[in-house]
Design a protein around this motif. Structure first.
Motif, PDB file in Angstrom:
ATOM      1  N   ALA A 177       3.697   8.208   4.430  1.00  0.00           N
ATOM      2  CA  ALA A 177       4.451   9.446   4.677  1.00  0.00           C
ATOM      3  C   ALA A 177       4.541  10.340   3.444  1.00  0.00           C
ATOM      4  CB  ALA A 177       5.860   9.096   5.161  1.00  0.00           C
ATOM      5  N   ILE A 178       4.145   9.808   2.293  1.00  0.00           N
ATOM      6  CA  ILE A 178       4.187  10.584   1.043  1.00  0.00           C
ATOM      7  C   ILE A 178       3.027  11.572   1.014  1.00  0.00           C
ATOM      8  CG2 ILE A 178       3.982  10.421  -1.469  1.00  0.00           C
ATOM      9  CD1 ILE A 178       5.364   7.678  -1.256  1.00  0.00           C
ATOM     10  N   VAL A 238      11.422   9.563  -2.792  1.00  0.00           N
ATOM     11  CA  VAL A 238      11.578   8.612  -1.692  1.00  0.00           C
ATOM     12  C   VAL A 238      12.966   7.999  -1.847  1.00  0.00           C
ATOM     13  CG1 VAL A 238      10.827   6.428  -0.693  1.00  0.00           C
ATOM     14  CG2 VAL A 238       9.121   8.089  -1.490  1.00  0.00           C
ATOM     15  N   ILE A 239      13.723   8.007  -0.749  1.00  0.00           N
ATOM     16  CA  ILE A 239      15.067   7.426  -0.747  1.00  0.00           C
ATOM     17  C   ILE A 239      15.119   6.383   0.352  1.00  0.00           C
ATOM     18  CG2 ILE A 239      17.541   7.889  -0.638  1.00  0.00           C
ATOM     19  CD1 ILE A 239      16.949  10.826  -1.133  1.00  0.00           C
ATOM     20  N   THR A 271      12.469   9.416   3.703  1.00  0.00           N
ATOM     21  CA  THR A 271      13.482   8.376   3.888  1.00  0.00           C
ATOM     22  C   THR A 271      13.169   7.625   5.172  1.00  0.00           C
ATOM     23  OG1 THR A 271      15.857   7.895   3.872  1.00  0.00           O
ATOM     24  CG2 THR A 271      15.155   9.868   5.067  1.00  0.00           C
ATOM     25  N   THR A 272      14.087   6.779   5.663  1.00  0.00           N
ATOM     26  CA  THR A 272      13.784   5.932   6.816  1.00  0.00           C
ATOM     27  C   THR A 272      14.873   6.007   7.878  1.00  0.00           C
ATOM     28  OG1 THR A 272      14.913   3.832   6.314  1.00  0.00           O
ATOM     29  CG2 THR A 272      12.894   4.308   5.075  1.00  0.00           C
ATOM     30  N   SER A 273      14.493   5.566   9.069  1.00  0.00           N
ATOM     31  CA  SER A 273      15.445   5.582  10.185  1.00  0.00           C
ATOM     32  C   SER A 273      16.535   4.519  10.025  1.00  0.00           C
ATOM     33  CB  SER A 273      14.712   5.353  11.507  1.00  0.00           C
ATOM     34  OG  SER A 273      14.163   4.052  11.575  1.00  0.00           O
ATOM     35  N   MET A 274      16.338   3.564   9.127  1.00  0.00           N
ATOM     36  CA  MET A 274      17.336   2.511   8.930  1.00  0.00           C
ATOM     37  C   MET A 274      18.371   2.878   7.875  1.00  0.00           C
ATOM     38  SD  MET A 274      16.513   0.438  11.275  1.00  0.00           S
ATOM     39  CE  MET A 274      17.619  -0.933  10.947  1.00  0.00           C
ATOM     40  N   ASP A 275      18.267   4.078   7.343  1.00  0.00           N
ATOM     41  CA  ASP A 275      19.212   4.481   6.305  1.00  0.00           C
ATOM     42  C   ASP A 275      20.536   4.950   6.892  1.00  0.00           C
ATOM     43  OD1 ASP A 275      18.287   4.770   3.203  1.00  0.00           O
ATOM     44  OD2 ASP A 275      16.586   4.578   4.550  1.00  0.00           O
TER      45      ASP A 275
END
Length: 366
Positions: free
Chosen positions: A125-126, A133-134, A88-92
């Protein structure tokens, strides 16, 4: 009052939505739990809403859409379907970060200082053990719309579950689950879809294995102690919020009358006007890349003032906005806005240039 808090919930609700709740209060029975007129009306209204949501997102089979309480509920269901490592990402939003954190085995892809996320960084990152992936379609802090199509194409190629949080983008920008290779789409009803709070849903693609997230009565297969394993009943235990879903149905009708693309263009005109005014002052920082695509969300800070102080000043003048972290703590680490957060203004198409003049004028005069 000047309302610029649509990223939290849309206001005012369209006339069709207000009329829909009045009709539902007079008509609603328990859907799927009777053959009398009120129960039948409710079942038909839910089926109608399911079909309209499916059409809005280019979903072939409306039965692949299950209704939930909100996007958070939907995302918890989606995370429960994940196997293995999650990216996932830091913007989530915390509605992604918290259920992922509970799974322990994950990678969070950091954003640039301006909040931008390169699709290639997510793909890098996968790993061989990645099961899902979310990511958010649009940031609820900067408003940037991310390139989910590029990430979705890679996930589909590698047979990795691709889950998209469209809490901020549903109804605000066009979404096509086929073109974007989305396996699970999680949406809320009370923002860009103009429905009432307590509504939302999840789309799950036919090739995705499913299992119930919550158990209980569904009005079907009642003779069995085992839950239904097919969509949408698999995720719809208990009585649905038929009153809310009726407003969601009306909200989509309203969107279709205007057109999502036309609505987005109107919001972008307002957003550009607002940002251009604020950019004239060196005291005001507007967060987000210069050349990105956006929703109507704008986050700012005023030099020498805490976001809460600005928020209080706005409220005193009858201006509705939001301050703080907006439930996205890692986004603020990326943007460098820890510990205070930002002041967020989130527009929709009913805002006016005159309202923006008033709000921008107040910010520039601080």
């Amino acid at each position: 009052m000047i309302y610029m808090d649509n990223g939290a919930t849309s206001y005012p609700k369209p006339r069709q939505v207000v009329n829909a709740i009045k009709e539902a209060c007079a008509q609603v029975g328990n859907p799927g739990r009777g053959i009398h007129p009120l129960a039948v009306w409710s079942s038909l209204k839910i089926a109608e809403a399911r079909s309209k949501i499916a059409e809005l997102f280019n979903i072939s089979d409306p039965l692949r859409v299950a209704f939930t309480m909100n996007a958070t509920h939907s995302l918890n269901i989606a995370v429960n379907l994940c196997r293995g490592h999650i990216v996932t990402t830091s913007m989530d939003h915390n509605s992604v970060l918290r259920p992922v954190y509970a799974r322990k085995y994950y990678t969070i892809v950091g954003a640039h200082r301006d909040g931008h996320i390169e699709p290639q960084n997510i793909i890098k990152a996968i790993s061989d053990n990645t099961g899902a992936v979310i990511m958010t379609h649009a940031s609820n802090v900067t408003g940037e719309i991310y390139d989910i199509e590029a990430v979705g194409a890679y996930c589909r190629k590698k047979k990795i579950l691709f889950i998209v949080d469209c809490a901020q983008s549903a109804g605000a920008v066009p979404i096509d689950v086929k073109k974007m290779n989305i396996d699970c789409l999680c949406f809320t009803g009370h923002k860009g879809l103009f429905g009432l709070q307590g509504t939302g849903g999840i789309y799950v693609a036919p090739h995705v294995p499913i299992r119930p997230y919550m158990l209980g009565g569904t009005g079907t297969q009642s003779y069995s102690l085992a839950p239904p394993m097919q969509m949408p009943e698999c995720f719809e235990a208990g009585t649905l919020n038929t009153h809310g879903i009726a407003t969601l149905c009306a909200g989509v009708d309203y969107l279709n009358e205007i057109g999502v693309e036309k609505l987005h263009k109107a919001e972008m005109k307002l957003r550009k006007y607002f940002v251009d005014k604020l950019s004239s002052s060196s005291k005001i920082t507007v967060y987000g890349p210069l050349d990105a695509e956006y929703t109507g969300v704008i986050s700012v800070n005023v030099a020498g003032m805490e976001p809460k102080e600005v928020g209080v000043l706005m409220a005193e003048k009858g201006i509705c906005c939001r301050t703080g972290y907006h439930c996205a703590p890692l986004a603020h680490k990326s943007l460098g806005t820890v510990p205070a957060g930002t002041v967020r203004f989130s527009l929709n198409h009913v805002n006016t240039l005159e309202e923006i003049d008033t709000v921008a004028g107040l910010l520039l005069s601080i």
